[in-house]
Motif scaffolding. Structure first.
Motif, PDB file in Angstrom:
ATOM      1  N   MET A 299       0.838  -1.196   0.000  1.00 31.81           N
ATOM      2  CA  MET A 299       0.000   0.000   0.000  1.00 31.81           C
ATOM      3  C   MET A 299       0.874   1.247   0.000  1.00 31.81           C
ATOM      4  O   MET A 299       1.905   1.282   0.671  1.00 31.81           O
ATOM      5  N   LYS A 300       0.428   2.237  -0.749  1.00 31.53           N
ATOM      6  CA  LYS A 300       1.054   3.561  -0.686  1.00 31.53           C
ATOM      7  C   LYS A 300       0.119   4.460   0.122  1.00 31.53           C
ATOM      8  O   LYS A 300      -1.089   4.464  -0.102  1.00 31.53           O
ATOM      9  N   VAL A 301       0.702   5.220   1.039  1.00 31.33           N
ATOM     10  CA  VAL A 301      -0.081   6.051   1.941  1.00 31.33           C
ATOM     11  C   VAL A 301       0.053   7.520   1.551  1.00 31.33           C
ATOM     12  O   VAL A 301       1.161   8.009   1.304  1.00 31.33           O
ATOM     13  N   PHE A 302      -1.081   8.205   1.502  1.00 29.07           N
ATOM     14  CA  PHE A 302      -1.125   9.652   1.285  1.00 29.07           C
ATOM     15  C   PHE A 302      -1.646  10.272   2.574  1.00 29.07           C
ATOM     16  O   PHE A 302      -2.804  10.083   2.937  1.00 29.07           O
ATOM     17  N   ARG A 303      -0.769  11.000   3.253  1.00 31.40           N
ATOM     18  CA  ARG A 303      -1.102  11.551   4.561  1.00 31.40           C
ATOM     19  C   ARG A 303      -1.485  13.023   4.440  1.00 31.40           C
ATOM     20  O   ARG A 303      -0.807  13.801   3.763  1.00 31.40           O
ATOM     21  N   PRO A 304      -2.550  13.430   5.109  1.00 36.35           N
ATOM     22  CA  PRO A 304      -2.992  14.823   5.047  1.00 36.35           C
ATOM     23  C   PRO A 304      -2.192  15.721   5.988  1.00 36.35           C
ATOM     24  O   PRO A 304      -1.680  15.260   7.015  1.00 36.35           O
ATOM     25  N   ASP A 305      -2.108  16.981   5.639  1.00 38.33           N
ATOM     26  CA  ASP A 305      -1.501  17.958   6.549  1.00 38.33           C
ATOM     27  C   ASP A 305      -2.405  18.205   7.748  1.00 38.33           C
ATOM     28  O   ASP A 305      -1.927  18.416   8.862  1.00 38.33           O
ATOM     29  N   LYS A 306      -3.716  18.171   7.485  1.00 36.26           N
ATOM     30  CA  LYS A 306      -4.701  18.391   8.543  1.00 36.26           C
ATOM     31  C   LYS A 306      -5.678  17.219   8.552  1.00 36.26           C
ATOM     32  O   LYS A 306      -6.708  17.253   7.878  1.00 36.26           O
ATOM     33  N   PRO A 307      -5.378  16.155   9.291  1.00 34.77           N
ATOM     34  CA  PRO A 307      -6.226  14.958   9.278  1.00 34.77           C
ATOM     35  C   PRO A 307      -7.653  15.251   9.756  1.00 34.77           C
ATOM     36  O   PRO A 307      -7.858  16.012  10.701  1.00 34.77           O
ATOM     37  N   ASN A 308      -8.616  14.643   9.087  1.00 29.43           N
ATOM     38  CA  ASN A 308     -10.014  14.802   9.491  1.00 29.43           C
ATOM     39  C   ASN A 308     -10.499  13.634  10.342  1.00 29.43           C
ATOM     40  O   ASN A 308     -11.677  13.553  10.685  1.00 29.43           O
ATOM     41  N   GLY A 309      -9.588  12.707  10.666  1.00 30.58           N
ATOM     42  CA  GLY A 309      -9.944  11.582  11.515  1.00 30.58           C
ATOM     43  C   GLY A 309     -10.449  10.365  10.775  1.00 30.58           C
ATOM     44  O   GLY A 309     -10.793   9.357  11.402  1.00 30.58           O
ATOM     45  N   ALA A 310     -10.486  10.433   9.432  1.00 27.44           N
ATOM     46  CA  ALA A 310     -10.994   9.320   8.642  1.00 27.44           C
ATOM     47  C   ALA A 310      -9.933   8.817   7.672  1.00 27.44           C
ATOM     48  O   ALA A 310      -9.021   9.540   7.280  1.00 27.44           O
ATOM     49  N   ALA A 311     -10.059   7.548   7.292  1.00 29.82           N
ATOM     50  CA  ALA A 311      -9.133   6.932   6.338  1.00 29.82           C
ATOM     51  C   ALA A 311      -9.929   6.212   5.256  1.00 29.82           C
ATOM     52  O   ALA A 311     -11.112   5.894   5.434  1.00 29.82           O
ATOM     53  N   LEU A 312      -9.251   5.958   4.139  1.00 27.46           N
ATOM     54  CA  LEU A 312      -9.917   5.322   3.008  1.00 27.46           C
ATOM     55  C   LEU A 312      -8.961   4.349   2.338  1.00 27.46           C
ATOM     56  O   LEU A 312      -7.821   4.705   2.014  1.00 27.46           O
ATOM     57  N   LEU A 313      -9.425   3.111   2.144  1.00 22.63           N
ATOM     58  CA  LEU A 313      -8.699   2.118   1.363  1.00 22.63           C
ATOM     59  C   LEU A 313      -9.177   2.226  -0.080  1.00 22.63           C
ATOM     60  O   LEU A 313     -10.378   2.116  -0.347  1.00 22.63           O
ATOM     61  N   VAL A 314      -8.263   2.429  -1.020  1.00 21.01           N
ATOM     62  CA  VAL A 314      -8.612   2.606  -2.432  1.00 21.01           C
ATOM     63  C   VAL A 314      -8.078   1.429  -3.240  1.00 21.01           C
ATOM     64  O   VAL A 314      -6.887   1.090  -3.165  1.00 21.01           O
ATOM     65  N   THR A 315      -8.964   0.807  -4.041  1.00 22.42           N
ATOM     66  CA  THR A 315      -8.589  -0.306  -4.909  1.00 22.42           C
ATOM     67  C   THR A 315      -8.827   0.092  -6.369  1.00 22.42           C
ATOM     68  O   THR A 315      -9.972   0.138  -6.816  1.00 22.42           O
ATOM     69  N   PRO A 316      -7.761   0.410  -7.096  1.00 21.53           N
ATOM     70  CA  PRO A 316      -7.910   0.793  -8.506  1.00 21.53           C
ATOM     71  C   PRO A 316      -8.420  -0.369  -9.356  1.00 21.53           C
ATOM     72  O   PRO A 316      -8.364  -1.539  -8.949  1.00 21.53           O
ATOM     73  N   GLY A 317      -8.894  -0.028 -10.547  1.00 23.84           N
ATOM     74  CA  GLY A 317      -9.389  -1.039 -11.472  1.00 23.84           C
ATOM     75  C   GLY A 317      -8.318  -1.522 -12.429  1.00 23.84           C
ATOM     76  O   GLY A 317      -7.125  -1.320 -12.220  1.00 23.84           O
ATOM     77  N   GLY A 318      -8.793  -2.167 -13.513  1.00 23.78           N
ATOM     78  CA  GLY A 318      -7.877  -2.706 -14.504  1.00 23.78           C
ATOM     79  C   GLY A 318      -8.296  -4.064 -15.029  1.00 23.78           C
ATOM     80  O   GLY A 318      -7.501  -4.795 -15.614  1.00 23.78           O
ATOM     81  N   GLY A 319      -9.580  -4.389 -14.831  1.00 18.14           N
ATOM     82  CA  GLY A 319     -10.112  -5.627 -15.391  1.00 18.14           C
ATOM     83  C   GLY A 319      -9.534  -6.892 -14.786  1.00 18.14           C
ATOM     84  O   GLY A 319      -9.595  -7.962 -15.388  1.00 18.14           O
ATOM     85  N   TYR A 320      -8.959  -6.800 -13.592  1.00 13.22           N
ATOM     86  CA  TYR A 320      -8.307  -7.928 -12.925  1.00 13.22           C
ATOM     87  C   TYR A 320      -7.131  -8.473 -13.737  1.00 13.22           C
ATOM     88  O   TYR A 320      -6.641  -9.574 -13.476  1.00 13.22           O
ATOM     89  N   SER A 321      -6.651  -7.693 -14.734  1.00 16.75           N
ATOM     90  CA  SER A 321      -5.479  -8.115 -15.510  1.00 16.75           C
ATOM     91  C   SER A 321      -4.301  -7.170 -15.293  1.00 16.75           C
ATOM     92  O   SER A 321      -3.149  -7.574 -15.406  1.00 16.75           O
ATOM     93  N   VAL A 322      -4.587  -5.902 -14.987  1.00 17.79           N
ATOM     94  CA  VAL A 322      -3.583  -4.912 -14.615  1.00 17.79           C
ATOM     95  C   VAL A 322      -4.196  -4.073 -13.498  1.00 17.79           C
ATOM     96  O   VAL A 322      -5.366  -4.246 -13.152  1.00 17.79           O
ATOM     97  N   ILE A 323      -3.416  -3.164 -12.929  1.00 18.97           N
ATOM     98  CA  ILE A 323      -3.938  -2.251 -11.923  1.00 18.97           C
ATOM     99  C   ILE A 323      -3.640  -0.827 -12.363  1.00 18.97           C
ATOM    100  O   ILE A 323      -2.479  -0.452 -12.536  1.00 18.97           O
ATOM    101  N   MET A 324      -4.701  -0.038 -12.548  1.00 17.90           N
ATOM    102  CA  MET A 324      -4.577   1.350 -13.003  1.00 17.90           C
ATOM    103  C   MET A 324      -4.190   2.223 -11.811  1.00 17.90           C
ATOM    104  O   MET A 324      -4.975   3.044 -11.336  1.00 17.90           O
TER     105      MET A 324
END
Length: 246
Positions: free
Chosen positions: A1-26
């Protein structure tokens, strides 16, 4: 996983799963470009480079879900380190990654891998889910042929198709869901989102659904044809805030 950290956290996090047709990852368009946009708005964003089912793994159809479950548990285990509430971790995915996201939202407690460490005692259920122009059905005529073939392999049985169509697993414990899709999407039919919405409504789950006239697959057409579809991110942030995240 690559993490993008905010300068001013709002207390919430999000796991992001890109697409790519299960053959590549965009990873760029549906991951590394989205991460900074959300982190600027206070979210701690974890972009997951999940394993692809066609790479020779055992139990290929459950490999992406296993990675998403493990990722959610690891994220929650690091909440104090990264400065967010472990109860306020959502999931977002695009196209085939949207299938990963919805699979996580509906099968978060499925036993698809052996526990690794203490993190695996934590819940993998996201606080909310946002499958965006997502693959949902693995059965024709709605199935995206490429995603279906990569996830299930050649000649899947009807039982396999049913088992990996996310609308079939919605329950009263499924988290609130936000979905967007363009009706002119010729890659993944908008009917995938419509069927998912119907299942969520039938189960009494909060669901926000935006269907756009134009936007195609990716919701990012330049010029007037891309409006208002390109504004879906602002819509998501507003909706997530209404759910108590962000």
């Amino acid at each position: 996983m690559k993490v993008f950290r905010p300068d001013k956290p709002n207390g919430a996090a999000l796991l992001v799963t890109p697409g790519g047709g299960y053959s590549v990852i965009m990873i760029d368009v549906e991951g590394y470009q989205l991460g900074p946009w959300l982190s600027e708005r206070g979210w701690t964003v974890f972009v997951l480079y999940y394993r692809l089912p066609g790479e020779g793994w055992a139990d290929r159809a459950n490999v992406p879900l296993a990675d998403a479950q493990r990722a959610m548990r690891l994220i929650r285990s690091r909440a104090a380190q990264y400065g967010f509430d472990p109860q306020k971790v959502g999931a977002m995915g695009f196209s085939a990654g949207g299938h990963v996201c919805a699979d996580l939202a509906t099968r978060y407690d499925a036993k698809v891998y052996a526990p690794v460490d203490a993190a695996d005692r934590l819940s993998a259920r996201p606080a909310l889910a946002a499958p965006i122009y997502a693959v949902q059905s693995m059965s024709q005529p709605l199935a995206h042929a490429g995603s279906r073939a990569m996830l299930l392999g050649p000649n899947p049985t009807a039982d396999m198709e049913h088992a990996h169509s996310t609308a079939n697993h919605v329950t009263a414990n499924t988290p609130p869901v936000f979905m967007v899709h363009a009706e002119d999407d010729t890659v993944v039919s908008v009917e995938n989102t419509i069927a998912m919405r119907a299942a969520l409504k039938a189960a009494g789950i909060k669901v926000e659904t935006h269907l756009f006239t134009a936007g195609e697959h990716g919701l990012s057409l330049p010029g007037p044809a891309g409006e208002p579809a390109r504004r879906w991110k602002e819509m998501f942030v507003a909706w997530a805030q209404a759910q108590g995240l962000g």
